[in-house]
Design a protein around this motif. Structure first.
Motif, PDB file in Angstrom:
ATOM      1  N   ALA A 144      -1.416   1.919  -9.220  1.00 28.48           N
ATOM      2  CA  ALA A 144      -1.953   2.230  -7.890  1.00 28.48           C
ATOM      3  C   ALA A 144      -3.476   2.161  -7.872  1.00 28.48           C
ATOM      4  CB  ALA A 144      -1.486   3.617  -7.464  1.00 28.48           C
ATOM      5  N   ARG A 151      -5.683  -0.778  -5.718  1.00 29.50           N
ATOM      6  CA  ARG A 151      -6.588  -0.417  -4.623  1.00 29.50           C
ATOM      7  C   ARG A 151      -8.006  -0.916  -4.871  1.00 29.50           C
ATOM      8  NH1 ARG A 151      -4.892   5.141  -1.675  1.00 29.50           N
ATOM      9  NH2 ARG A 151      -2.676   4.676  -1.472  1.00 29.50           N
ATOM     10  N   ASN A 185       0.829  -1.211   0.000  1.00 31.19           N
ATOM     11  CA  ASN A 185       0.000   0.000   0.000  1.00 31.19           C
ATOM     12  C   ASN A 185       0.861   1.258   0.000  1.00 31.19           C
ATOM     13  OD1 ASN A 185      -2.447  -1.361  -0.025  1.00 31.19           O
ATOM     14  ND2 ASN A 185      -2.591  -1.451   2.202  1.00 31.19           N
ATOM     15  N   THR A 191       2.265   1.702  -3.605  1.00 31.29           N
ATOM     16  CA  THR A 191       1.247   2.181  -4.541  1.00 31.29           C
ATOM     17  C   THR A 191       0.830   3.615  -4.223  1.00 31.29           C
ATOM     18  OG1 THR A 191      -0.490   1.142  -3.180  1.00 31.29           O
ATOM     19  CG2 THR A 191       0.375  -0.120  -5.033  1.00 31.29           C
ATOM     20  N   LEU A 244       0.813   6.628  -6.875  1.00 31.48           N
ATOM     21  CA  LEU A 244      -0.367   7.456  -7.094  1.00 31.48           C
ATOM     22  C   LEU A 244      -0.051   8.938  -6.998  1.00 31.48           C
ATOM     23  CD1 LEU A 244      -3.422   7.017  -7.625  1.00 31.48           C
ATOM     24  CD2 LEU A 244      -3.783   7.204  -5.169  1.00 31.48           C
TER      25      LEU A 244
END
Length: 345
Positions: A194, A198, A133, A136, A140
């Protein structure tokens, strides 16, 4: 069914009309004119007015637009007053570059995002999930015009494994072509990685908590089999949607990357035309991109039927006969019920 198709086509035409009117209106508000660009700095007001009259640019706005629209419906997007070349021919000459860049970026994003999402969903809130996370989140937050120079410095200047600028056509070899397209494709794909990760991670985590997944595990099925056979497909609807929309957006959204890496695509064509106040070319390219966006969006809707049988059979099935008043009304099977029946089988 046909009424739904006609309604979608009507919405698509409305979107295209609004977009083209907006583009022509914005170009008319920009300082300068195409006549001044053609005549140069030494142009007199009289010469500019005469050239505007010759090009038909002194007519009312909507008269110019409707004349252009009538030709565009017949496939003629006009002729550039700067290059004197057909806009349609210019688009199809540069389309392969932009299309290859968009498809390659989408493929890279999916190949990276899907395994990352599966790993994260199989170990939610673990150290591995948090690390993925975090990575990513960095992807992003980095726009393509920042990622591009960084990638050029690392892979072209420092490591010297990929070319920094330029484009090699497929006709000169697939290997050199992919080497020239890889860096710009990665720069575009980072944000998509990203977003895909998600969306798919959240859908997979929600699906893995359902009862039919617990039933499959109780029957002794392996974790990987349950994850890919029973959880992945119902979790991929959102991924399919944003993948199609991302492809459509990438076709028209690579202007900065193409300018940065000196790629002869649609992005470079439209940026050059804007600087030259070539409203005919700009409007033609934007129209083509808008049509591509609408068509891809409709293909995404058709793609739902390929992964969800209920979408395929719903329009063609006859309606059930009304149940007696004393009997409960039949209900349509939910996606979870379909999965439970598949597991039971």
């Amino acid at each position: 069914m046909w009424s739904n198709v006609l309604r979608r086509v009507g919405y698509a035409l409305l979107v295209i009309v609004i977009v083209t009117i907006g583009v022509r209106g914005l170009m008319s508000l920009a300082p300068g004119s195409i006549a001044e660009v053609i005549l140069g700095e030494a142009a007199t007001p009289e010469n500019v007015a005469a050239l505007n009259s010759e090009l038909g640019l002194d007519r009312p706005f909507f008269v110019q637009y409707f004349d252009w629209a009538l030709n565009a419906v017949q496939g003629d997007l006009g002729v550039s007053p700067i290059s004197h070349a057909s806009v349609t021919d210019a688009i199809f000459q540069r389309l392969p570059v932009t299309l290859e860049l968009a498809v390659l970026a989408l493929a890279i994003a999916l190949l990276v995002a899907i395994p990352l999402a599966v790993i994260s969903a199989s170990m939610p809130n673990s150290a591995v999930d948090r690390a993925i996370n975090a990575v990513t989140a960095v992807f992003l937050s980095i726009p393509a015009f920042v990622a591009g120079p960084v990638l050029i410095y690392i892979f072209a200047v420092h490591l010297r494994v990929l070319p920094a600028l330029g484009w090699v056509p497929v006709a000169d070899g697939l290997g050199p072509n992919l080497r020239s397209a890889l860096l710009p494709a990665i720069a575009v794909a980072l944000v998509e990685i990203a977003a895909f990760h998600r969306v798919l991670r959240a859908d997979l985590i929600g699906t893995l908590r359902e009862d039919f997944v617990a039933a499959a595990r109780a029957k002794g099925m392996t974790r990987g089999y349950v994850l890919f056979r029973h959880a992945f497909r119902p979790s991929s609807f959102s991924l399919l949607t944003i993948s199609g929309l991302s492809l459509a957006r990438l076709i028209g959204g690579t202007i900065i990357v193409e300018a940065l890496f000196v790629l002869p695509g649609l992005g470079q064509l439209i940026s050059t035309s804007i600087m030259q106040r070539d409203v005919i070319t700009v409007q033609g390219v934007v129209t083509f991109i808008a049509v591509a966006f609408v068509v891809i969006n409709m293909l995404v809707d058709i793609g739902y039927g390929l992964i969800d049988p209920r979408v395929r059979r719903a329009p063609g099935k006859k309606r059930r006969r009304a149940a007696p008043a004393s009997a409960p009304a039949p209900t349509e099977p939910t996606p979870l019920q379909d999965q439970k029946e598949a597991v039971s089988a």
